[in-house]
Design a protein around this motif. Structure first.
Motif, PDB file in Angstrom:
ATOM      1  N   ARG A  27      30.716 -36.517 -29.360  1.00 57.59           N
ATOM      2  CA  ARG A  27      30.874 -35.909 -30.626  1.00 57.59           C
ATOM      3  C   ARG A  27      31.448 -36.593 -31.618  1.00 57.59           C
ATOM      4  O   ARG A  27      32.380 -37.548 -30.970  1.00 57.59           O
ATOM      5  CB  ARG A  27      31.847 -34.054 -30.747  1.00 57.59           C
ATOM      6  CG  ARG A  27      31.868 -33.832 -31.915  1.00 57.59           C
ATOM      7  CD  ARG A  27      33.077 -32.631 -31.650  1.00 57.59           C
ATOM      8  NE  ARG A  27      33.773 -32.554 -31.793  1.00 57.59           N
ATOM      9  CZ  ARG A  27      34.239 -32.801 -31.099  1.00 57.59           C
ATOM     10  NH1 ARG A  27      34.077 -32.790 -29.367  1.00 57.59           N
ATOM     11  NH2 ARG A  27      35.547 -32.979 -30.760  1.00 57.59           N
ATOM     12  N   LEU A  28      29.930 -36.949 -32.246  1.00 55.37           N
ATOM     13  CA  LEU A  28      30.828 -37.938 -33.426  1.00 55.37           C
ATOM     14  C   LEU A  28      30.287 -36.708 -35.492  1.00 55.37           C
ATOM     15  O   LEU A  28      28.944 -35.921 -35.423  1.00 55.37           O
ATOM     16  CB  LEU A  28      29.227 -39.105 -33.569  1.00 55.37           C
ATOM     17  CG  LEU A  28      29.724 -39.578 -32.475  1.00 55.37           C
ATOM     18  CD1 LEU A  28      28.154 -40.975 -32.504  1.00 55.37           C
ATOM     19  CD2 LEU A  28      30.197 -40.366 -32.118  1.00 55.37           C
ATOM     20  N   GLU A  29      31.267 -36.394 -35.721  1.00 55.25           N
ATOM     21  CA  GLU A  29      31.543 -35.907 -37.251  1.00 55.25           C
ATOM     22  C   GLU A  29      31.500 -36.932 -37.980  1.00 55.25           C
ATOM     23  O   GLU A  29      32.025 -37.808 -38.706  1.00 55.25           O
ATOM     24  CB  GLU A  29      32.619 -35.352 -36.792  1.00 55.25           C
ATOM     25  CG  GLU A  29      32.759 -34.449 -36.004  1.00 55.25           C
ATOM     26  CD  GLU A  29      34.034 -33.386 -35.953  1.00 55.25           C
ATOM     27  OE1 GLU A  29      34.391 -33.614 -37.236  1.00 55.25           O
ATOM     28  OE2 GLU A  29      34.254 -32.601 -35.158  1.00 55.25           O
ATOM     29  N   TYR A  30      30.403 -37.389 -39.007  1.00 52.88           N
ATOM     30  CA  TYR A  30      29.708 -38.425 -39.581  1.00 52.88           C
ATOM     31  C   TYR A  30      30.655 -38.165 -40.843  1.00 52.88           C
ATOM     32  O   TYR A  30      31.460 -38.839 -41.659  1.00 52.88           O
ATOM     33  CB  TYR A  30      28.470 -38.213 -40.033  1.00 52.88           C
ATOM     34  CG  TYR A  30      27.566 -39.120 -38.777  1.00 52.88           C
ATOM     35  CD1 TYR A  30      27.744 -40.225 -38.010  1.00 52.88           C
ATOM     36  CD2 TYR A  30      27.621 -38.009 -38.037  1.00 52.88           C
ATOM     37  CE1 TYR A  30      26.985 -40.860 -37.201  1.00 52.88           C
ATOM     38  CE2 TYR A  30      26.370 -38.350 -37.032  1.00 52.88           C
ATOM     39  CZ  TYR A  30      26.538 -39.828 -36.278  1.00 52.88           C
ATOM     40  OH  TYR A  30      25.528 -40.040 -35.109  1.00 52.88           O
ATOM     41  N   LEU A  42      27.534 -46.023 -32.220  1.00 46.75           N
ATOM     42  CA  LEU A  42      27.769 -44.715 -31.342  1.00 46.75           C
ATOM     43  C   LEU A  42      26.080 -44.088 -31.053  1.00 46.75           C
ATOM     44  O   LEU A  42      26.320 -43.163 -32.302  1.00 46.75           O
ATOM     45  CB  LEU A  42      29.285 -44.212 -31.503  1.00 46.75           C
ATOM     46  CG  LEU A  42      30.323 -44.992 -31.286  1.00 46.75           C
ATOM     47  CD1 LEU A  42      31.579 -44.257 -31.115  1.00 46.75           C
ATOM     48  CD2 LEU A  42      30.525 -45.474 -29.817  1.00 46.75           C
ATOM     49  N   LYS A  43      26.170 -43.314 -29.631  1.00 52.28           N
ATOM     50  CA  LYS A  43      25.558 -42.577 -30.005  1.00 52.28           C
ATOM     51  C   LYS A  43      26.342 -41.378 -28.179  1.00 52.28           C
ATOM     52  O   LYS A  43      27.241 -42.204 -27.925  1.00 52.28           O
ATOM     53  CB  LYS A  43      24.335 -43.579 -28.859  1.00 52.28           C
ATOM     54  CG  LYS A  43      23.872 -44.028 -29.806  1.00 52.28           C
ATOM     55  CD  LYS A  43      22.692 -44.577 -28.958  1.00 52.28           C
ATOM     56  CE  LYS A  43      21.350 -45.583 -29.840  1.00 52.28           C
ATOM     57  NZ  LYS A  43      20.162 -45.832 -28.910  1.00 52.28           N
ATOM     58  N   GLU A  44      25.907 -39.793 -28.691  1.00 48.40           N
ATOM     59  CA  GLU A  44      26.565 -39.337 -27.765  1.00 48.40           C
ATOM     60  C   GLU A  44      26.287 -40.191 -25.941  1.00 48.40           C
ATOM     61  O   GLU A  44      25.249 -40.213 -26.083  1.00 48.40           O
ATOM     62  CB  GLU A  44      26.443 -37.872 -27.990  1.00 48.40           C
ATOM     63  CG  GLU A  44      26.769 -37.404 -29.644  1.00 48.40           C
ATOM     64  CD  GLU A  44      26.798 -35.866 -30.107  1.00 48.40           C
ATOM     65  OE1 GLU A  44      26.094 -35.654 -29.394  1.00 48.40           O
ATOM     66  OE2 GLU A  44      26.975 -35.777 -31.251  1.00 48.40           O
ATOM     67  N   GLY A  45      27.785 -39.610 -25.411  1.00 48.74           N
ATOM     68  CA  GLY A  45      26.555 -39.143 -24.243  1.00 48.74           C
ATOM     69  C   GLY A  45      26.831 -41.113 -23.556  1.00 48.74           C
ATOM     70  O   GLY A  45      26.941 -41.231 -22.683  1.00 48.74           O
ATOM     71  N   GLU A  56      39.297 -32.381 -22.494  1.00 50.68           N
ATOM     72  CA  GLU A  56      38.147 -32.970 -22.139  1.00 50.68           C
ATOM     73  C   GLU A  56      39.076 -34.176 -21.041  1.00 50.68           C
ATOM     74  O   GLU A  56      38.357 -34.626 -21.389  1.00 50.68           O
ATOM     75  CB  GLU A  56      37.914 -33.218 -23.128  1.00 50.68           C
ATOM     76  CG  GLU A  56      36.471 -32.816 -23.705  1.00 50.68           C
ATOM     77  CD  GLU A  56      35.159 -32.325 -23.026  1.00 50.68           C
ATOM     78  OE1 GLU A  56      35.051 -33.026 -21.982  1.00 50.68           O
ATOM     79  OE2 GLU A  56      35.026 -30.784 -23.778  1.00 50.68           O
ATOM     80  N   LEU A  57      40.402 -33.974 -20.370  1.00 51.15           N
ATOM     81  CA  LEU A  57      40.984 -34.775 -19.918  1.00 51.15           C
ATOM     82  C   LEU A  57      40.841 -34.455 -18.824  1.00 51.15           C
ATOM     83  O   LEU A  57      40.570 -36.150 -17.536  1.00 51.15           O
ATOM     84  CB  LEU A  57      42.817 -34.318 -19.918  1.00 51.15           C
ATOM     85  CG  LEU A  57      42.804 -35.174 -21.359  1.00 51.15           C
ATOM     86  CD1 LEU A  57      44.884 -35.143 -21.827  1.00 51.15           C
ATOM     87  CD2 LEU A  57      42.896 -36.476 -21.615  1.00 51.15           C
ATOM     88  N   SER A  58      40.205 -33.574 -17.765  1.00 51.13           N
ATOM     89  CA  SER A  58      40.472 -32.921 -16.524  1.00 51.13           C
ATOM     90  C   SER A  58      39.691 -31.418 -16.015  1.00 51.13           C
ATOM     91  O   SER A  58      39.690 -30.733 -17.091  1.00 51.13           O
ATOM     92  CB  SER A  58      42.082 -33.477 -15.994  1.00 51.13           C
ATOM     93  OG  SER A  58      41.313 -32.307 -14.597  1.00 51.13           O
ATOM     94  N   ARG A 118      35.234 -38.650 -37.808  1.00 51.85           N
ATOM     95  CA  ARG A 118      35.675 -38.248 -35.717  1.00 51.85           C
ATOM     96  C   ARG A 118      34.884 -38.412 -35.292  1.00 51.85           C
ATOM     97  O   ARG A 118      33.666 -38.171 -34.931  1.00 51.85           O
ATOM     98  CB  ARG A 118      36.666 -37.013 -36.137  1.00 51.85           C
ATOM     99  CG  ARG A 118      37.118 -36.360 -37.192  1.00 51.85           C
ATOM    100  CD  ARG A 118      37.717 -34.877 -37.096  1.00 51.85           C
ATOM    101  NE  ARG A 118      38.499 -34.316 -37.993  1.00 51.85           N
ATOM    102  CZ  ARG A 118      39.304 -33.543 -38.080  1.00 51.85           C
ATOM    103  NH1 ARG A 118      38.488 -32.494 -37.839  1.00 51.85           N
ATOM    104  NH2 ARG A 118      40.295 -33.085 -39.051  1.00 51.85           N
ATOM    105  N   ILE A 119      35.681 -39.068 -34.150  1.00 50.72           N
ATOM    106  CA  ILE A 119      35.426 -39.188 -32.249  1.00 50.72           C
ATOM    107  C   ILE A 119      35.888 -38.444 -31.171  1.00 50.72           C
ATOM    108  O   ILE A 119      36.818 -38.369 -31.130  1.00 50.72           O
ATOM    109  CB  ILE A 119      35.452 -41.158 -32.297  1.00 50.72           C
ATOM    110  CG1 ILE A 119      34.399 -41.557 -33.832  1.00 50.72           C
ATOM    111  CG2 ILE A 119      33.876 -40.993 -30.918  1.00 50.72           C
ATOM    112  CD1 ILE A 119      34.457 -43.150 -33.514  1.00 50.72           C
ATOM    113  N   GLY A 120      34.784 -37.998 -31.054  1.00 47.11           N
ATOM    114  CA  GLY A 120      35.155 -37.106 -29.552  1.00 47.11           C
ATOM    115  C   GLY A 120      34.765 -37.790 -28.277  1.00 47.11           C
ATOM    116  O   GLY A 120      33.622 -38.443 -27.925  1.00 47.11           O
ATOM    117  N   LEU A 121      35.867 -37.499 -27.209  1.00 45.46           N
ATOM    118  CA  LEU A 121      36.210 -38.636 -25.907  1.00 45.46           C
ATOM    119  C   LEU A 121      35.801 -37.198 -25.075  1.00 45.46           C
ATOM    120  O   LEU A 121      37.075 -36.783 -25.430  1.00 45.46           O
ATOM    121  CB  LEU A 121      36.668 -39.566 -26.897  1.00 45.46           C
ATOM    122  CG  LEU A 121      36.615 -40.871 -27.527  1.00 45.46           C
ATOM    123  CD1 LEU A 121      37.511 -41.482 -27.451  1.00 45.46           C
ATOM    124  CD2 LEU A 121      34.985 -41.290 -27.479  1.00 45.46           C
TER     125      LEU A 121
END
Length: 234
Positions: free
Chosen positions: A133-136, A75-78, A108-110, A140-143
């Motif tokens: 956000r990507l926390e290796y 994955l890539k941020e963005g 981050e929902l609205s 964790r994956i932030g959406l």
């Protein structure tokens, strides 16, 4: 069968067994697994008692963690990903984006204030999200859902200035203060040392802009009382 052995999977270790089922419904659900191939992990071996205990839940969890580690590296941020909402919690929503769950935090929902993720999403709903956000190390994956929508804070640049009086609608009453929704713009915080007073949700009020900081997403107001003269800057 496991070779010539038979293993036992407790109901609590069946991955897709819904919680809260009565005995009859649980038996029907488990019967549907007969003849189906499933992954499993050995959690107990006792040769003396000829006991072999397995867990589908732990096997699936391990597979998902491995899949998640692999996906995070890709994955890539963005990046924008389609996914399915799998769980709603007080702090946000978990979304399966292809074998790995990411979290959309409630903030981050609205762009508007959200009290409960169920206001925005439902379990099983298909959505598009942005990877933010990507926390290796912690896997964790932030959406985000809101970042795929126009940013009202950026659109409002040049629209608000200190001393300006505008009309808005009371949207939330909280311990921090009263939030006022501007027309086609962001929410601002009405700062009142006396609390909300007679203000109620949905009320139309006149407020004076104290400060506007789009980078920090902050808009502060004070209430314009009835009969109070507007400032000269208006």
């Amino acid at each position: 069968p496991f070779g010539r052995l038979r293993g036992f999977i407790p109901a609590s270790h069946v991955s897709d067994l819904p919680r809260g089922l009565d005995e009859s419904s649980r038996a029907i659900h488990l019967q549907q697994l007969v003849g189906r191939k499933i992954p499993y992990k050995v959690i107990e071996v006792d040769p003396q008692r000829r006991r072999l205990v397995l867990s589908e839940r732990k096997a699936v969890r391990q597979w998902r963690q491995e899949r998640k580690s692999e996906m995070i590296r890709q994955l890539k941020e963005g990046e924008v990903r389609k996914g399915v909402v799998t769980s709603l919690r007080e702090f946000g929503a978990f979304v399966d984006i292809g074998g790995a769950d990411g979290l959309i935090h409630i903030s981050e929902l609205s762009w508007s204030r959200v009290e409960n993720p169920a206001q925005i999403l439902t379990i099983g709903q298909e959505i598009e999200t942005q990877v933010i956000r990507l926390e290796y190390q912690s896997n964790r994956i932030g959406l985000s859902l809101k970042r795929l929508q126009p940013n009202p804070w950026q659109k409002a640049i040049g629209r608000f200035e200190a001393g300006q009086v505008i009309e808005g609608k009371v949207s939330h009453l909280t311990a921090a203060g009263v939030y006022v929704q501007t027309e086609d713009g962001p929410e601002g915080l009405l700062r009142s040392p006396d609390g909300p007073g007679s203000l109620v949700t949905g009320m139309i009020v006149q407020v004076r802009v104290l400060s506007f900081d789009p980078e920090r997403e902050r808009l502060d107001f004070e209430l314009v009382e009835d009969g109070q003269e507007p400032s000269q800057s208006e």
